[in-house]
Write an enzyme that holds these catalytic residues in place. Structure first.
Site, PDB file in Angstrom:
ATOM      1  N   LYS A  51     108.281  29.760  41.130  1.00 48.45           N
ATOM      2  CA  LYS A  51     106.868  29.416  41.263  1.00 48.45           C
ATOM      3  C   LYS A  51     105.957  30.141  40.270  1.00 48.45           C
ATOM      4  O   LYS A  51     104.846  29.687  39.993  1.00 48.45           O
ATOM      5  CB  LYS A  51     106.403  29.716  42.687  1.00 48.45           C
ATOM      6  CG  LYS A  51     106.900  28.729  43.738  1.00 48.45           C
ATOM      7  CD  LYS A  51     106.148  27.420  43.660  1.00 48.45           C
ATOM      8  CE  LYS A  51     106.449  26.535  44.856  1.00 48.45           C
ATOM      9  NZ  LYS A  51     105.650  25.296  44.837  1.00 48.45           N
ATOM     10  N   SER A 305     116.342  28.227  43.652  1.00 42.67           N
ATOM     11  CA  SER A 305     114.908  28.317  43.352  1.00 42.67           C
ATOM     12  C   SER A 305     114.194  29.541  43.896  1.00 42.67           C
ATOM     13  O   SER A 305     113.067  29.820  43.493  1.00 42.67           O
ATOM     14  CB  SER A 305     114.200  27.051  43.847  1.00 42.67           C
ATOM     15  OG  SER A 305     114.433  26.852  45.227  1.00 42.67           O
TER      16      SER A 305
END
Length: 511
Positions: A51, A305
């Site tokens: 992110k 992720s």
């Protein structure tokens, strides 16, 4: 699709704070699936999540005047950390609205970067609405976690790195989907550069807003979403992410909680990294997809992720990973409450590795036993049921029973008014096949087991709690049995916890 995204990705300003992450072969997963299984390790970013790419790219492209007023974001945690770190790097104020369900590890990480936190609602969508209110009232600039071209482009740099690091053929790239920013960016780059590569999105069965939206041909808003994979718990996907995903993504796959837990363990075994549930989503999806499509000899990439795991969840993950990997089956078995029946049941399953055994005497006729057994193939549970029923033990397969897996296994037991003359002992068994049968074979045939609890926790020895009905006057024989057995043991008959929750009639021998 506009080629504008290719230019945006190529010119993204991510590397002021982000790092190019490795693309590594997962050796165990490759061997087990029969494919070249590669992991893009975005959990190695400074905030342990991809992110940071999109957040920083968005904020770096704001004018100095806008940045000076400050920014606001809504996030389940990882985007929050990305905005907080970016604000720290760029020297501006950051306010983060986070759902109350956000793991503490993520909240604390955001505060360490100097951002202000506001906890509101139970999902991203709730936090998003609150952030929009504060954006207006405090004249801040909203940094969207996924539905923004600069954010999407920042995430797309992951695809740039994948193709740069692996110029050889790739059959598919698996990408987790929450609001869709990651998969939109990845697909936008891959389909411009190497359109032959399949881009496959992965969602959990209880948080699949993107898949539902694509199937319906319009954005669908879910009333509730599952929160185990909190990083992808989005009730409605973005307008732009939906457009790009619908246009560019080749296929989708849904996974359940058990498969997600198994994927976390898989990555740990291959890399020693511990992913959060959302971080392991692509790996779980790749495993299921490869199995369902019977792919062999392919090259696939799964994006790991994020790794902002709440430590308290590890116990749950470890427990459910066995079922998710089709390595543990759970059963409810009924047997006659008579001497020898418990031993006959154990003899039928003794050649298998027993992972759990819960039993408490409840009446004088039937007994119900909760059993966990290690398996090696998905069709084994049906064979075990057939074997037990053929030998007179009615059996129910509970492997996919959510109530049994989550609650029942921890609740088997209670008081018993039939367990007279009961001694309660805690044992440590060597964790190897045959240990239980040795215990039963050494025990005197006149004694009845009235309680049994065992759970394999991966140690070198197993901890077992046993209730044994020993008739009066046999304490010498019982002590001889303990000595012959030779297992470490502790008498818990006078333990106050036993009296409170398990004890029945007080006519117990002393030993």
């Amino acid at each position: 699709m506009s080629t504008d995204y290719l230019k945006r990705i190529l010119t993204s300003r991510v590397y002021d704070v982000a790092v190019p992450t490795p693309l590594e072969k997962a050796k165990s997963l490759s061997e087990r699936t029969g494919n070249e299984f590669l992991l893009k390790l975005e959990d190695l970013q400074p905030i342990f999540s991809f992110k940071i790419r999109g957040a920083y790219n968005k904020m770096a492209n704001l004018s100095a005047t806008v940045r000076d007023r400050g920014v606001i974001a809504a996030s389940a945690g990882n985007h929050a950390q990305g905005v907080a770190l970016s604000a720290h790097k760029l020297g501006c104020r950051a306010v983060i609205v986070m759902p109350t369900t956000t793991p503490p590890v993520k909240i604390e990480a955001v505060r360490r970067f100097g951002a202000e936190t506001v906890l509101y609602g139970e999902s991203f969508s709730d936090a998003y609405e609150k952030a929009l209110e504060l954006e207006k009232s405090e004249n801040l600039t909203f940094v969207h976690p996924f539905d923004d071209p600069d954010v999407i482009a920042g995430q797309g740099t992951i695809a740039l790195e994948i193709l740069h690091r692996h110029p050889d053929p790739i059959d598919a790239v698996f990408v987790a989907i929450g609001g869709g920013g990651l998969i939109a960016g990845v697909a936008a780059y891959i389909k411009q550069i190497r359109p032959e590569i399949k881009v496959i999105g992965v969602q959990t069965e209880d948080s699949d807003a993107m898949i539902r939206s694509v199937e319906a041909g319009r954005r669908v808003r879910m009333q509730d979403v599952g929160l185990f994979s909190d990083g992808t718990a989005v009730k409605q996907v973005g307008v732009e992410t939906f457009r790009l995903t619908r246009e560019l993504v080749d296929d989708f796959v849904r996974v359940n909680t058990d498969e997600l837990c198994a994927a976390i363990r898989d990555v740990f075994q291959d890399t020693r990294n511990i992913l959060e549930p959302a971080g392991a989503l692509a790996i779980a999806g790749a495993k299921r997809y490869l199995a369902e499509k019977r792919w062999k000899g392919k090259t696939v990439v799964a994006i790991a992720s994020g790794a902002n795991m709440n430590f308290d969840r590890l116990r749950f993950v470890a427990e459910r990973a066995e079922v998710g990997e089709d390595k543990e089956a759970l059963f409810g078995v009924t047997l006659k409450e008579e001497r020898g029946s418990f031993r006959r049941l154990c003899a039928l399953i003794d050649h298998r590795n027993v992972t759990e055994f819960n039993y408490r005497m409840s009446d004088n006729e039937d007994a119900h036993v909760f059993i966990g057994v290690q398996i090696s193939t998905p069709d084994e549970p049906a064979k075990i049921v057939a074997t037990l029923e053929k030998n007179g033990f009615p059996t129910v397969d509970l492997t996919q029973n959510e109530m049994a897996k989550t609650h029942l296994r921890h609740m088997v037991g209670g008081r018993s008014d039939y367990a007279s003359n009961e001694l309660l002992y805690r044992f440590e068994f060597p964790e190897r096949p045959g240990a239980l049968m040795r215990f039963l074979s050494t025990m005197h045939p006149d004694w009845n087991i009235s309680l049994f609890h065992y759970r394999n926790l991966g140690a070198d020895f197993g901890r077992i709690l046993v209730g044994i009905q020993v008739p009066p006057g046999q304490k010498t024989r019982f002590r001889a049995f303990l000595n012959e057995l030779g297992y470490p043991h502790w008498n818990e008959t006078d333990n106050p916890a036993y009296d409170l929750f398990l004890g029945g009639l007080r006519t117990r021998p002393t030993a």
